[in-house]
Design a protein around this motif. Structure first.
Motif, PDB file in Angstrom:
ATOM      1  N   THR A 119     -36.536-109.153 -47.966  1.00  0.00           N
ATOM      2  CA  THR A 119     -36.309-108.331 -46.783  1.00  0.00           C
ATOM      3  C   THR A 119     -35.436-109.122 -45.816  1.00  0.00           C
ATOM      4  O   THR A 119     -35.210-110.324 -45.998  1.00  0.00           O
ATOM      5  N   ARG A 120     -34.974-108.427 -44.804  1.00  0.00           N
ATOM      6  CA  ARG A 120     -34.140-109.040 -43.768  1.00  0.00           C
ATOM      7  C   ARG A 120     -34.843-110.251 -43.156  1.00  0.00           C
ATOM      8  O   ARG A 120     -34.211-111.233 -42.787  1.00  0.00           O
ATOM      9  N   ASP A 121     -36.166-110.180 -43.004  1.00  0.00           N
ATOM     10  CA  ASP A 121     -36.899-111.266 -42.362  1.00  0.00           C
ATOM     11  C   ASP A 121     -37.414-112.314 -43.364  1.00  0.00           C
ATOM     12  O   ASP A 121     -37.262-113.505 -43.139  1.00  0.00           O
ATOM     13  N   ASN A 122     -38.018-111.873 -44.484  1.00  0.00           N
ATOM     14  CA  ASN A 122     -38.637-112.864 -45.375  1.00  0.00           C
ATOM     15  C   ASN A 122     -37.604-113.732 -46.090  1.00  0.00           C
ATOM     16  O   ASN A 122     -37.908-114.862 -46.484  1.00  0.00           O
TER      17      ASN A 122
END
Lengths: 363, 363
Positions: A119-122
């Motif tokens: 994901t964009r964050d992980n």
């Protein structure tokens, strides 16, 4: 070999209904024990295993309604494993980001199987620990510039799936999976309507997908051409897929593995799938199904899929996606990584003692 | 001393509006730099500091709407600090559970200030790491059986608060704080209505408290006896509190510190508070306010509170809750912990060399 397996705490190992990762961890753990390894499974306390079980939570987090902050248990769980890191030759993590920082602080090596998607964050956390050894579950999943050491496909217990010699009459197409836009049930319906085929659909509807289901799926369910059968257990899934003429896998995202394709092929039913993510690695194109470039092409390939050998579909799974293959793959990775570590340790010791001899000689 | 400060990423350091923890970290960090320490502040990239700033996220997480999984940044942040652990004499964590597992894996000691409260889930993580050194922000906060090494009260910059020699006419009572049941605005209203006093209330209404506010607070706001003034900046808060005859602190939970009490006393206004959590440690009973056993007693103490010396209220803060006191407290803890660690290292080295001498002698 002394091996620690870190399973997610969300479901039991093995899971009672859903939980692809927990199922893989269970198959792997039990087979490693059978092969004579000393295995410790860090998982929810209501898990079942032949290995030594270390409970990260009393019960699977999904089932414990009293838990308000599940992340606290992820922290507890990972920390408990790494307190005991020195007791293992290798640690195998199935919990993604939660074990990364700790893995980089101990001398016992950890291998990380990537079960999910980035994901964009992980992805930032994986990139921070890019030198850790990662195992992808398909080559298509290698979207980040991190240290991939192998691809090991998920394996299923072939003997638990009956073989369906031929499709049921009247014939139908099957769709099995979560009813979310990524899995493409809306395209399965469109294909069925375009070709006039009957379609039997099953799977769960998550809370977040309720609106999608109500708007895009429910209006098409007539109980005749388009049937919706809800959630299914193992036995029901095998029947749904085994009696089908072909299974549709009309995904709209980069599926990292796609267990449904394997479950369909093993019971003898070819899969017609959209070429995204792992699809071209999992289906033997023209043998166990068809890898298509568009949803229109999927519709066109139905007659050709009916001509494929159902025996060849099952054989393809036996040869590539069995538990035996998966565990062979993981064992090879463990041996390579532990071997490299032992060599490094031996080399450092040898170097040190040589230097000491030279120093004492010239003293 | 080489010191790392780990701040939460949720708000900037210092915070623009709310953020008690970030404000404390800012005051502490700046004063440590002024005292000549070599300080690295791990915080959001839009923070302002005299120390070396290491950004755990480009911007404060609360302000970055593109972030879907804030926990990923907590993981990144803590991991980045501990990669550099060897560069510091001591690490001071203000992020609670996020630094605990890593802190226990490195030789550089970490002290953890407990800014929040214990929950049913997070207390398990603190108990798992019960040997780590913890600093409570009040003695009343020591609810877990973990290794508390000191209580250091939060300190404010006294010079940033004007002193209000006397209360405004016509007189009123003040309530400042989040409008949540724990802070007791409903009791403040009841006390005002019972005694006929005017009440001016200010603070934010969180989304989770919207229903509480609409049902229990809004119906009583008449803009005359009971006024609601919304969120306030520093200047407005000082005015609201400074012009009041007394501030009500009618909490219904174990407040770990309660900065509002200190902000009221420093501008000269006594505080009438319910005896829960830190209240009896923060208020000098009968000097800077009254510590009460019931909401009825709070109402009764209003006339007595008017007799208290407003100068004594400010003095109490100067003597106990200034930034200087807070930083003195933290410096003493750092010195003790680093001293103990140095002694342990020296002792181990001495012991090893003695043993080596004995061994070589008896060889």
């Amino acid at each position: 070999m002394k091996i620690a397996q870190i399973a997610p705490l969300w479901e039991t190992v093995p899971p009672t209904t859903y939980g692809g990762t927990e199922l893989v961890v269970s198959r792997l753990t039990e087979e490693l024990v059978r092969r004579g390894h000393d295995v410790t499974l860090f998982a929810s306390g209501d898990s079942q295993t032949l290995a030594r079980l270390e409970a990260g939570s009393p019960r699977a987090l999904r089932l414990d309604k009293s838990i308000k902050e599940p992340v606290m248990y992820e922290l507890l769980h990972a920390s408990e494993v790494y307190k005991h890191a020195e007791e293992f030759d290798i640690i195998h993590s199935h919990v993604g980001v939660w074990s990364l920082a700790l893995a980089s602080m101990v001398s016992t090596p950890t291998v990380h199987t990537l079960h999910g998607t980035f994901t964009r964050d992980n992805n930032k956390v994986f990139r921070q620990h890019h030198t850790q050894p990662y195992i992808s579950i398909s080559d298509s999943q290698r979207l980040l510039n991190i240290n991939y050491v192998a691809t090991v496909y998920n394996g299923i217990s072939v003997e638990l799936f009956p073989f369906y010699e031929k499709a049921q009459e009247p014939p139908y197409l099957a769709f099995l999976g979560r009813f979310s836009p990524e899995k493409g049930p809306q395209h399965a319906i469109a294909i069925a309507k375009e070709t006039g085929w009957r379609l039997k659909m099953a799977g769960k509807v998550d809370v977040v997908d309720k609106e999608f289901f109500d708007k895009e799926i429910a209006p098409h369910i007539d109980g005749k051409q388009i049937e919706f059968l809800g959630e299914m257990n193992h036995q029901q899934k095998a029947e749904l897929l085994g009696n089908a003429s072909a299974t549709l896998f009309p995904i709209t995202w980069s599926e990292p593995f796609g267990l449904v394709m394997v479950e369909s092929m093993v019971v003898g039913t070819p899969v017609i799938a959209m070429n995204m993510g792992s699809v071209s690695e999992v289906i033997a194109n023209g043998v166990s199904g068809y890898v298509c470039q568009s949803y229109e092409e999927m519709a066109k390939m139905i007659p050709k899929a009916l001509q494929l050998s159902r025996h060849k579909c099952r054989e393809h799974v036996e040869n590539k996606f069995s538990v035996k293959h998966m565990v062979d793959g993981y064992e090879a990775v463990y041996e390579k990584i532990v071997g490299e570590r032992n060599f490094r340790n031996w080399f450092n010791t040898a170097l040190r003692s040589s230097l000491e001899s030279i120093t004492s000689f010239t003293r």
